[in-house]
Scaffold this motif. Structure first.
Motif, PDB file in Angstrom:
ATOM      1  N   SER A 101       0.822  -1.209   0.000  1.00 13.61           N
ATOM      2  CA  SER A 101       0.000   0.000   0.000  1.00 13.61           C
ATOM      3  C   SER A 101       0.858   1.262   0.000  1.00 13.61           C
ATOM      4  O   SER A 101       0.411   2.314  -0.414  1.00 13.61           O
ATOM      5  CB  SER A 101      -0.953   0.010   1.195  1.00 13.61           C
ATOM      6  OG  SER A 101      -0.211   0.051   2.397  1.00 13.61           O
ATOM      7  N   ASP A 102       2.103   1.132   0.468  1.00 15.48           N
ATOM      8  CA  ASP A 102       2.968   2.317   0.470  1.00 15.48           C
ATOM      9  C   ASP A 102       4.427   1.878   0.606  1.00 15.48           C
ATOM     10  O   ASP A 102       4.710   0.755   1.027  1.00 15.48           O
ATOM     11  CB  ASP A 102       2.594   3.256   1.628  1.00 15.48           C
ATOM     12  CG  ASP A 102       3.019   4.707   1.339  1.00 15.48           C
ATOM     13  OD1 ASP A 102       3.591   4.959   0.255  1.00 15.48           O
ATOM     14  OD2 ASP A 102       2.790   5.569   2.199  1.00 15.48           O
ATOM     15  N   ILE A 103       5.326   2.813   0.255  1.00 15.20           N
ATOM     16  CA  ILE A 103       6.753   2.537   0.421  1.00 15.20           C
ATOM     17  C   ILE A 103       7.430   3.798   0.928  1.00 15.20           C
ATOM     18  O   ILE A 103       7.054   4.912   0.538  1.00 15.20           O
ATOM     19  CB  ILE A 103       7.393   2.053  -0.904  1.00 15.20           C
ATOM     20  CG1 ILE A 103       8.879   1.708  -0.697  1.00 15.20           C
ATOM     21  CG2 ILE A 103       7.245   3.107  -2.004  1.00 15.20           C
ATOM     22  CD1 ILE A 103       9.487   0.958  -1.855  1.00 15.20           C
ATOM     23  N   GLU A 104       8.361   3.609   1.832  1.00 17.60           N
ATOM     24  CA  GLU A 104       9.131   4.748   2.334  1.00 17.60           C
ATOM     25  C   GLU A 104      10.610   4.437   2.106  1.00 17.60           C
ATOM     26  O   GLU A 104      11.125   3.419   2.579  1.00 17.60           O
ATOM     27  CB  GLU A 104       8.850   4.926   3.837  1.00 17.60           C
ATOM     28  CG  GLU A 104       9.549   6.124   4.451  1.00 17.60           C
ATOM     29  CD  GLU A 104       9.594   6.020   5.985  1.00 17.60           C
ATOM     30  OE1 GLU A 104      10.435   6.709   6.593  1.00 17.60           O
ATOM     31  OE2 GLU A 104       8.810   5.235   6.570  1.00 17.60           O
ATOM     32  N   VAL A 105      11.264   5.312   1.326  1.00 12.77           N
ATOM     33  CA  VAL A 105      12.690   5.102   1.075  1.00 12.77           C
ATOM     34  C   VAL A 105      13.461   5.703   2.237  1.00 12.77           C
ATOM     35  O   VAL A 105      13.246   6.847   2.612  1.00 12.77           O
ATOM     36  CB  VAL A 105      13.108   5.756  -0.260  1.00 12.77           C
ATOM     37  CG1 VAL A 105      14.615   5.618  -0.485  1.00 12.77           C
ATOM     38  CG2 VAL A 105      12.348   5.119  -1.414  1.00 12.77           C
ATOM     39  N   ARG A 106      14.330   4.898   2.858  1.00 13.45           N
ATOM     40  CA  ARG A 106      15.088   5.337   4.025  1.00 13.45           C
ATOM     41  C   ARG A 106      16.568   5.304   3.698  1.00 13.45           C
ATOM     42  O   ARG A 106      16.961   4.855   2.631  1.00 13.45           O
ATOM     43  CB  ARG A 106      14.784   4.405   5.202  1.00 13.45           C
ATOM     44  CG  ARG A 106      13.299   4.348   5.538  1.00 13.45           C
ATOM     45  CD  ARG A 106      12.925   3.028   6.208  1.00 13.45           C
ATOM     46  NE  ARG A 106      13.494   2.931   7.542  1.00 13.45           N
ATOM     47  CZ  ARG A 106      12.883   3.350   8.650  1.00 13.45           C
ATOM     48  NH1 ARG A 106      11.680   3.879   8.573  1.00 13.45           N
ATOM     49  NH2 ARG A 106      13.460   3.231   9.822  1.00 13.45           N
ATOM     50  N   ASN A 107      17.371   5.773   4.629  1.00 14.80           N
ATOM     51  CA  ASN A 107      18.816   5.807   4.374  1.00 14.80           C
ATOM     52  C   ASN A 107      19.394   4.426   4.119  1.00 14.80           C
ATOM     53  O   ASN A 107      20.264   4.239   3.277  1.00 14.80           O
ATOM     54  CB  ASN A 107      19.540   6.420   5.576  1.00 14.80           C
ATOM     55  CG  ASN A 107      19.320   7.925   5.622  1.00 14.80           C
ATOM     56  OD1 ASN A 107      19.024   8.537   4.594  1.00 14.80           O
ATOM     57  ND2 ASN A 107      19.429   8.498   6.808  1.00 14.80           N
ATOM     58  N   ILE A 141       7.429  -4.020   6.642  1.00 16.70           N
ATOM     59  CA  ILE A 141       8.601  -4.875   6.477  1.00 16.70           C
ATOM     60  C   ILE A 141       9.705  -4.047   5.813  1.00 16.70           C
ATOM     61  O   ILE A 141       9.423  -3.222   4.939  1.00 16.70           O
ATOM     62  CB  ILE A 141       8.242  -6.152   5.675  1.00 16.70           C
ATOM     63  CG1 ILE A 141       9.386  -7.164   5.706  1.00 16.70           C
ATOM     64  CG2 ILE A 141       7.833  -5.831   4.249  1.00 16.70           C
ATOM     65  CD1 ILE A 141       8.944  -8.569   5.283  1.00 16.70           C
ATOM     66  N   ASP A 142      10.941  -4.245   6.251  1.00 11.22           N
ATOM     67  CA  ASP A 142      12.077  -3.482   5.719  1.00 11.22           C
ATOM     68  C   ASP A 142      12.927  -4.348   4.801  1.00 11.22           C
ATOM     69  O   ASP A 142      12.976  -5.571   4.958  1.00 11.22           O
ATOM     70  CB  ASP A 142      12.981  -2.995   6.876  1.00 11.22           C
ATOM     71  CG  ASP A 142      12.314  -1.903   7.694  1.00 11.22           C
ATOM     72  OD1 ASP A 142      11.272  -1.391   7.248  1.00 11.22           O
ATOM     73  OD2 ASP A 142      12.839  -1.586   8.779  1.00 11.22           O
ATOM     74  N   ALA A 143      13.603  -3.694   3.878  1.00  8.74           N
ATOM     75  CA  ALA A 143      14.525  -4.422   2.999  1.00  8.74           C
ATOM     76  C   ALA A 143      15.689  -3.524   2.633  1.00  8.74           C
ATOM     77  O   ALA A 143      15.537  -2.307   2.532  1.00  8.74           O
ATOM     78  CB  ALA A 143      13.810  -4.878   1.740  1.00  8.74           C
ATOM     79  N   HIS A 203      16.238   4.025  -8.129  1.00 10.81           N
ATOM     80  CA  HIS A 203      15.953   5.112  -7.187  1.00 10.81           C
ATOM     81  C   HIS A 203      16.432   4.666  -5.807  1.00 10.81           C
ATOM     82  O   HIS A 203      15.651   4.121  -5.015  1.00 10.81           O
ATOM     83  CB  HIS A 203      14.455   5.440  -7.187  1.00 10.81           C
ATOM     84  CG  HIS A 203      14.008   6.098  -8.458  1.00 10.81           C
ATOM     85  ND1 HIS A 203      13.899   7.458  -8.605  1.00 10.81           N
ATOM     86  CD2 HIS A 203      13.700   5.569  -9.663  1.00 10.81           C
ATOM     87  CE1 HIS A 203      13.517   7.747  -9.839  1.00 10.81           C
ATOM     88  NE2 HIS A 203      13.384   6.624 -10.509  1.00 10.81           N
ATOM     89  N   GLY A 204      17.728   4.866  -5.549  1.00 13.40           N
ATOM     90  CA  GLY A 204      18.303   4.424  -4.275  1.00 13.40           C
ATOM     91  C   GLY A 204      18.149   2.918  -4.148  1.00 13.40           C
ATOM     92  O   GLY A 204      18.542   2.168  -5.057  1.00 13.40           O
TER      93      GLY A 204
END
Lengths: 74, 533
Positions: free
Chosen positions: B156-162, B178-180, B308-309
């Motif tokens: 439903s969504d994605i957040e790009v983190r460091n 969940i993180d990847a 994209h990162g």
């Protein structure tokens, strides 16, 4: 490297010109477009060099732009 | 989420996410979003290279319906490397010949052969329904302990983190995060990930409608039809338009008709309206059953960047093409192969992270070539003004009588691997060569004649960097060496009958080559090919 010859390279110009005009004698626009297309396609093959065809296309583009410039405001 | 309107080939089992009963957010090395052929191939490639792979897919089934059917030689080579090539060849319909018809003429104006170089393991093309390809990939994935396929888990969504990306996932039992480290967005042209990140496509949209009729067609009339690609310009059953016929496994045939831009979609799909098209193409006396009918339009567009990162767009999520030329699924599979080996080396700490940027460079070259070719085919098939119509018809009328005009006919230039000209990973030739694949070009297959079990060159390559040594002895290096006799057809095809060394990437692309290689040359080229130079 193949090069487009932009000097006189043939004789019989009046006969040739007349033959082209005669091809378009019936005045049908759609037919004429197709006839010209056939001439171009056959002549491209006869020229036999992508480089020369490119140079001819570029020559025509520049000549057309010189005498019929597109207006700068679209 | 339900997908009641999507026909299903095979149901798959949803399972509850362990994260729903845990307070901590799980962290995965790589998450693949999407269960189409591209996502599944990328997943299998990475899993076979030993990585823990998580696949998230909104579907809890493999979908039926009219999708990709033509898998090109380079995709078959990928399937071979992944171990499902033989199943695909066995099930599929092999074809190499394409024929072009014009108006009501029964003799073709032109025909072409998709495999001009013989003596290669795989044929030019195999037709097989996309769902079989997906099914075989899933079978292989389900056999592996390091793969977690989560059916019925939609993003439903994605957040790009460091340090990677965090995904919001919806399931029938609730939502979780969940993180990847890396996310491969293989979620198709309506990519939720692309939307969530506020990214879009650039390019052309074509306003033309095509009817696809996948039909079951058996009996004598069907048996007499060869497995060839047949294409019509302006046939009596589709006046002014084009039509295409392909044979698929299970007596299914793909019929495709150009309808123009101003149509009533619902009316067109009614069986009584489809029937005249089908019978017009195949004969009035044939009997057939509907497998699946649909109307499609298409676009020739791509994202500005694919990387994209930590989020990498692969396949239709990154680029779209018209179907003429079979460049959608085949282009996507080349994407998957390209990113898989790079991500593998980066995740194993062998290559720097910047190697991933070369996926962006190389596959944008691939997408641009596919978009260029499929746009040109479309312009030939649907001329956009009177002059282009005149040229198109001039080509067809001349071609009927003269061979010189025939190569201008464009009914789709069929997918071949894209050479990566000027790839940052390639080492430019220093020696004089009279042939053979240049750096950045795909390896060509050939028999090796070395009396081992596997006689095909491509079967010996792949999965890791390899040195192809023709005659002589390879200089000292840590790379696997494949020795090829110089009197073989392989040596001829690599311009190596006097000896040569080729450095081959895991995706069977030439990285560098030498007539007389030195250890330093090889090491330098290898460093460059993994993005470390």
């Amino acid at each position: 490297m193949d090069k487009f010859n932009d000097t006189v390279n043939i004789s019989g110009h009046d006969d040739i010109y007349q033959m082209i005009v005669d091809l378009h004698a019936d005045g049908n626009e759609e037919k004429s477009q197709k006839i010209n297309a056939k001439l171009i396609i056959a002549m491209i093959n006869q020229i036999g060099s992508e480089q020369i065809v490119k140079e001819i296309i570029e020559m025509v583009r520049l000549n057309e732009e010189k005498y019929n410039p597109r207006s700068s405001t679209h | 989420m339900t997908f009641s309107d999507i026909p299903k080939f095979k149901l798959k089992e949803y399972s509850k996410a362990p994260e729903l009963s845990s307070k901590t957010i799980a962290h995965k090395p790589v998450i693949i979003v999407g269960s189409g052929p591209v996502g599944l191939a990328a997943a299998l490639d990475l899993a076979q290279k030993g990585h823990e792979v998580t696949i998230l897919t909104a579907f809890d089934f493999i979908a039926l319906g009219s999708k990709a059917i033509c898998f090109a030689k380079q995709s078959l080579d990928i399937f071979d490397r992944l171990g499902i090539g033989e199943r695909i060849i066995e099930k599929g319909v092999i074809w190499n010949i394409g024929k072009l018809f014009w108006k009501d003429q029964t003799n073709p104006v032109f025909q072409f052969d998709m495999l001009p170089v013989t003596n290669q393991k795989n044929p030019g093309f195999v037709n097989i329904q996309q769902y079989y390809v997906e099914d075989y990939l899933v079978d292989a994935l389900e056999d592996m302990d390091n793969v977690d396929i989560r059916w019925g888990h939609s993003i439903s969504d994605i957040e790009v983190r460091n340090d990677g990306a965090r995904l919001d996932v919806d399931t029938r039992d609730g939502s979780y995060q969940i993180d990847a480290d890396y996310v491969l967005a293989c979620d198709g042209f309506r990519s939720k990930i692309r939307d969530s990140m506020g990214l879009d496509f650039e390019g052309r949209i074509f306003e033309d409608n095509f009817l696809i009729a996948d039909i079951k067609f058996k009996g004598k009339a069907a048996e007499q039809r060869p497995s060839e690609r047949w294409f019509w310009f302006d046939p009596p059953f589709c006046p002014g338009g084009t039509a295409l016929l392909h044979k698929q496994p299970d007596d299914v045939w793909r019929l495709d008709f150009q309808l123009g831009w101003d149509i009533d979609r619902e009316a067109v799909l009614k069986p009584e309206n489809v029937e005249p098209y089908v019978k017009g193409m195949l004969g009035d006396d044939i009997e057939f059953e509907r497998e699946w009918y649909s109307v499609y339009t298409f676009q020739c567009r791509r994202m500005n960047r694919f990387v994209h990162g930590p989020v990498i767009f692969v396949g239709d999520s990154a680029h779209l093409v018209s179907p003429f030329g079979a460049r959608g699924a085949n282009g996507g599979l080349s994407d998957a192969e390209n990113i898989a080996w790079k991500l593998d080396l980066v995740m194993r700490g062998i290559a720097p992270r910047s190697l991933i940027e070369s996926y962006n460079d190389e596959r944008i070259m691939g997408a641009d070539e596919n978009i260029r070719n499929s746009s040109r085919s479309t312009d030939f098939m649907s001329p956009k003004n009177e002059q282009s119509l005149a040229f198109r018809n001039a080509v067809l009328e001349l071609s009927n009588d003269y061979s010189f005009a025939r190569p201008f006919i464009n009914s789709g230039r069929l997918s071949t691997p894209t050479p990566y000209h000027d790839s940052p990973l390639s080492t430019v030739d220093n020696d004089e060569w009279d042939g053979g694949p240049k750096p950045g070009f795909p390896c060509v297959d050939a028999p090796v004649n070395d009396n081992e079990d596997s006689n095909w060159l491509l079967e010996k390559l792949g999965n890791d960097f390899k040195l192809l040594q023709f005659g002589g002895k390879a200089p000292e290096s840590d790379l696997d060496v494949i020795n090829i006799p110089i009197d073989s057809l392989a040596a001829q095809r690599y311009d190596a009958h006097h000896g040569a060394t080729y450095l081959i990437r895991p995706d069977q692309v030439v990285a560098a080559r030498w007539k007389e290689a030195q250890a330093d040359d090889i090491n330098g080229a290898y460093q460059r090919a993994i993005g470390a130079a």
